[in-house]
Design a protein around this motif. Structure first.
Motif, PDB file in Angstrom:
ATOM      1  N   LYS A  34      53.350  37.464  44.922  1.00  0.00           N
ATOM      2  CA  LYS A  34      53.594  36.036  44.757  1.00  0.00           C
ATOM      3  C   LYS A  34      52.277  35.295  44.507  1.00  0.00           C
ATOM      4  O   LYS A  34      51.187  35.856  44.694  1.00  0.00           O
ATOM      5  N   ILE A  35      52.379  34.058  44.104  1.00  0.00           N
ATOM      6  CA  ILE A  35      51.214  33.188  43.957  1.00  0.00           C
ATOM      7  C   ILE A  35      50.984  32.537  45.315  1.00  0.00           C
ATOM      8  O   ILE A  35      51.779  31.721  45.774  1.00  0.00           O
ATOM      9  N   GLY A  55      48.825  40.629  42.579  1.00  0.00           N
ATOM     10  CA  GLY A  55      48.174  39.928  41.489  1.00  0.00           C
ATOM     11  C   GLY A  55      47.064  39.041  42.020  1.00  0.00           C
ATOM     12  O   GLY A  55      46.041  38.827  41.375  1.00  0.00           O
ATOM     13  N   ASP A  56      47.270  38.526  43.227  1.00  0.00           N
ATOM     14  CA  ASP A  56      46.326  37.611  43.859  1.00  0.00           C
ATOM     15  C   ASP A  56      45.261  38.399  44.621  1.00  0.00           C
ATOM     16  O   ASP A  56      45.581  39.274  45.430  1.00  0.00           O
ATOM     17  N   PRO A  57      43.974  38.101  44.404  1.00  0.00           N
ATOM     18  CA  PRO A  57      42.897  38.791  45.130  1.00  0.00           C
ATOM     19  C   PRO A  57      42.989  38.636  46.646  1.00  0.00           C
ATOM     20  O   PRO A  57      42.389  39.428  47.379  1.00  0.00           O
ATOM     21  N   TRP A 107      47.548  46.704  40.515  1.00  0.00           N
ATOM     22  CA  TRP A 107      47.261  45.352  40.019  1.00  0.00           C
ATOM     23  C   TRP A 107      48.251  44.967  38.938  1.00  0.00           C
ATOM     24  O   TRP A 107      48.352  45.626  37.901  1.00  0.00           O
ATOM     25  N   ASN A 108      49.010  43.890  39.199  1.00  0.00           N
ATOM     26  CA  ASN A 108      49.986  43.386  38.236  1.00  0.00           C
ATOM     27  C   ASN A 108      49.815  41.875  38.129  1.00  0.00           C
ATOM     28  O   ASN A 108      50.324  41.125  38.963  1.00  0.00           O
ATOM     29  N   ALA A 109      49.092  41.452  37.112  1.00  0.00           N
ATOM     30  CA  ALA A 109      48.864  40.022  36.894  1.00  0.00           C
ATOM     31  C   ALA A 109      49.794  39.484  35.819  1.00  0.00           C
ATOM     32  O   ALA A 109      49.495  38.500  35.141  1.00  0.00           O
ATOM     33  N   GLU A 110      50.948  40.149  35.642  1.00  0.00           N
ATOM     34  CA  GLU A 110      51.953  39.741  34.660  1.00  0.00           C
ATOM     35  C   GLU A 110      51.340  39.658  33.266  1.00  0.00           C
ATOM     36  O   GLU A 110      50.737  40.604  32.808  1.00  0.00           O
ATOM     37  N   ASN A 151      43.799  43.589  28.923  1.00  0.00           N
ATOM     38  CA  ASN A 151      42.675  44.371  28.395  1.00  0.00           C
ATOM     39  C   ASN A 151      42.139  45.327  29.454  1.00  0.00           C
ATOM     40  O   ASN A 151      42.200  45.049  30.654  1.00  0.00           O
ATOM     41  N   TYR A 152      41.626  46.461  28.994  1.00  0.00           N
ATOM     42  CA  TYR A 152      41.196  47.514  29.917  1.00  0.00           C
ATOM     43  C   TYR A 152      39.919  47.157  30.670  1.00  0.00           C
ATOM     44  O   TYR A 152      39.679  47.655  31.772  1.00  0.00           O
ATOM     45  N   ALA A 153      39.091  46.279  30.115  1.00  0.00           N
ATOM     46  CA  ALA A 153      37.857  45.903  30.812  1.00  0.00           C
ATOM     47  C   ALA A 153      38.179  45.179  32.117  1.00  0.00           C
ATOM     48  O   ALA A 153      37.574  45.453  33.168  1.00  0.00           O
ATOM     49  N   THR A 154      39.122  44.261  32.070  1.00  0.00           N
ATOM     50  CA  THR A 154      39.528  43.550  33.280  1.00  0.00           C
ATOM     51  C   THR A 154      40.194  44.504  34.256  1.00  0.00           C
ATOM     52  O   THR A 154      39.962  44.442  35.469  1.00  0.00           O
ATOM     53  N   ALA A 155      41.033  45.399  33.739  1.00  0.00           N
ATOM     54  CA  ALA A 155      41.689  46.390  34.598  1.00  0.00           C
ATOM     55  C   ALA A 155      40.655  47.276  35.285  1.00  0.00           C
ATOM     56  O   ALA A 155      40.778  47.592  36.474  1.00  0.00           O
ATOM     57  N   ASN A 156      39.626  47.673  34.533  1.00  0.00           N
ATOM     58  CA  ASN A 156      38.585  48.524  35.116  1.00  0.00           C
ATOM     59  C   ASN A 156      37.782  47.774  36.177  1.00  0.00           C
ATOM     60  O   ASN A 156      37.282  48.377  37.136  1.00  0.00           O
ATOM     61  N   TYR A 157      37.665  46.460  36.022  1.00  0.00           N
ATOM     62  CA  TYR A 157      37.031  45.647  37.070  1.00  0.00           C
ATOM     63  C   TYR A 157      37.820  45.760  38.369  1.00  0.00           C
ATOM     64  O   TYR A 157      37.249  45.977  39.453  1.00  0.00           O
ATOM     65  N   TRP A 158      39.154  45.634  38.253  1.00  0.00           N
ATOM     66  CA  TRP A 158      39.982  45.723  39.453  1.00  0.00           C
ATOM     67  C   TRP A 158      39.981  47.129  40.023  1.00  0.00           C
ATOM     68  O   TRP A 158      40.132  47.320  41.227  1.00  0.00           O
TER      69      TRP A 158
END
Length: 309
Positions: A67-68, A95-97, A114-117, A122-129
Motif C-alpha cells: 500500500k501507499i 513498493g514503499d521503502p 519490489w513492486n512499484a507498479e 528499467n533495470y538500473a532502478t531495479a538493481n538499486y533496490w
C-alpha cells in the motif's frame, strides 16, 4: 530447461489450496490494512494457516505489503512483518521503502519483492533496490516484450512478469465513488462500493469497453477493460529466462482462476520437457475462453506494442 515459477493471487485459504493443487508454485495473499488490490482479506491467523498448508505442498506464500503508506499507516508495520517472518512467509511484496526499512530491524532477513507498479520500468532502478535487499522485481505491465527481455538480461535480481488477468490503470487514495454518490445528494453509507458490486466506467468514445472500478480502505481503483492472456506466447518468456509468471486472480471466480492455472501449468510443463518438439494445444486456451466474460477480451496487453514509455 528450468521452469519459471507460476504464481497467482488468491482470495481465501480455500482458494489457496485449490490453486496450488491445480499447479501454482506460489500464491499472493494479504490484508487490506497493508496491501492493495487484493482478491480477498487474509488476517494473520489465515496467513499462518496458508503458509503451513502451502509449505507441506512445497509451494511458496508471498504477502502483499504494497500500500501507499502515510504516517498513521506505519503504526504496527514492524510487528506485522515480525509476525510474517515468524510464520515463515517466503517473501513480502513492497513498493514503499518504509517496508524495507522496517524489515531491516527484523532478527533475520525477510525476502523482499519490489513492486512499484507502473514505475518498475528499467533495470538500473531495479538493481538499486537489489542492493538495498530486494530479491525480485515485479515489472510494470506497460513494458513490451523487447523491454521485458532486455530487463531480464541486465537485472541483478529475479524478474516477475504478469501473464494473465486484469491490470490496474488508475488509483487514488480519495473515495471517488463515495464523493460521486454524495454529489448526487444520496446517502453513500448503504452503498456497496466493494469489488463485488460490479461498478464500471465507460468512455464516451468507446462505449463497448467497461473499466471495473471499486473502493476499499486504500481508495479508488480503476482496472483495465481487457485481460492479459500470454498463454500461447509463454515459450518466448521462458526462452528469455523470466523467473516468475503471475496470474492476477482479482475480480475472477475460483473456477476461472483454477482453469487458468491448469492451462498455464500445462504449457510450462510441456515446453520445458521438450522445447524442440513443443506444439501448443488449442484446448488449453479454449478451456479459459469458455469461462471468459464475453465483455472482456483476452489480449496481449502491451507485450507487442511498439512503444509505451
Amino acid at each position: 530447461m528450468k521452469k519459471p515459477e507460476l504464481v497467482v493471487s488468491c482470495s481465501t485459504v480455500t482458494e489457496v489450496k485449490r490453486l496450488i493443487e491445480a499447479g501454482a508454485d506460489a500464491v499472493i495473499i494479504g490484508e487490506e490494512r497493508y496491501g492493495m488490490r487484493l482478491p480477498g482479506e487474509f488476517k494473520l491467523d489465515e496467513i499462518q494457516e496458508a503458509v503451513v498448508w502451502a509449505h507441506e505442498k512445497k509451494a511458496n506464500v508471498y504477502v502483499a505489503v504494497n500500500k501507499i503508506f502515510d504516517n498513521e499507516s506505519l503504526e504496527g508495520l514492524f510487528e506485522y512483518l515480525r509476525k510474517l517472518q515468524e510464520y515463515g512467509v517466503d517473501a513480502v511484496i513492497f513498493g514503499d521503502p518504509a517496508v524495507l526499512m522496517a524489515s531491516r530491524s527484523l532478527s533475520k532477513p525477510l525476502p523482499l519483492h519490489w513492486n512499484a507498479e507502473m514505475t518498475s520500468t528499467n533495470y538500473a532502478t531495479a538493481n538499486y533496490w537489489a542492493k538495498q535487499g530486494a530479491t525480485r522485481v515485479v515489472l510494470a505491465r506497460e513494458l513490451n516484450m523487447e523491454q521485458v527481455l532486455a530487463f531480464k538480461e541486465h537485472a541483478e535480481l529475479a524478474v516477475e512478469v504478469q501473464v494473465h488477468g486484469i491490470t490496474n490503470i488508475y488509483h487514488s487514495k480519495r473515495e471517488l465513488v463515495k464523493n460521486y454518490i454524495e454529489h448526487q445528494g444520496k446517502d453513500s453509507a448503504p452503498q456497496d462500493r466493494s469489488i463485488e458490486r460490479g461498478l464500471f466506467l465507460i468512455e464516451h468514445e468507446r462505449r463497448d469497453q467497461r473499466y471495473p472500478v471499486y473502493e476499499d480502505g486504500n481508495g479508488t481503483h480503476i482496472m483495465s477493460s481487457e485481460d492479459i492472456c500470454m498463454l500461447e506466447n509463454l515459450p518466448e518468456l521462458m526462452d528469455g529466462h523470466i523467473d516468475s509468471l503471475k496470474i492476477e486472480g482479482l475480480l475472477k471466480s475460483s473456477v476461472y482462476n483454477e482453469t487458468v492455472v491448469r492451462s498455464y501449468r500445462a504449457v510450462i510443463d510441456a515446453y520445458a520437457a521438450d522445447p524442440d518438439g513443443y506444439v501448443f494445444q488449442q484446448e488449453w486456451l479454449d478451456a479459459i475462453a469458455r469461462l471468459q466474460d464475453p465483455e472482456r477480451e483476452l489480449s496481449y496487453g502491451f507485450f507487442y506494442k511498439e512503444q509505451v514509455y
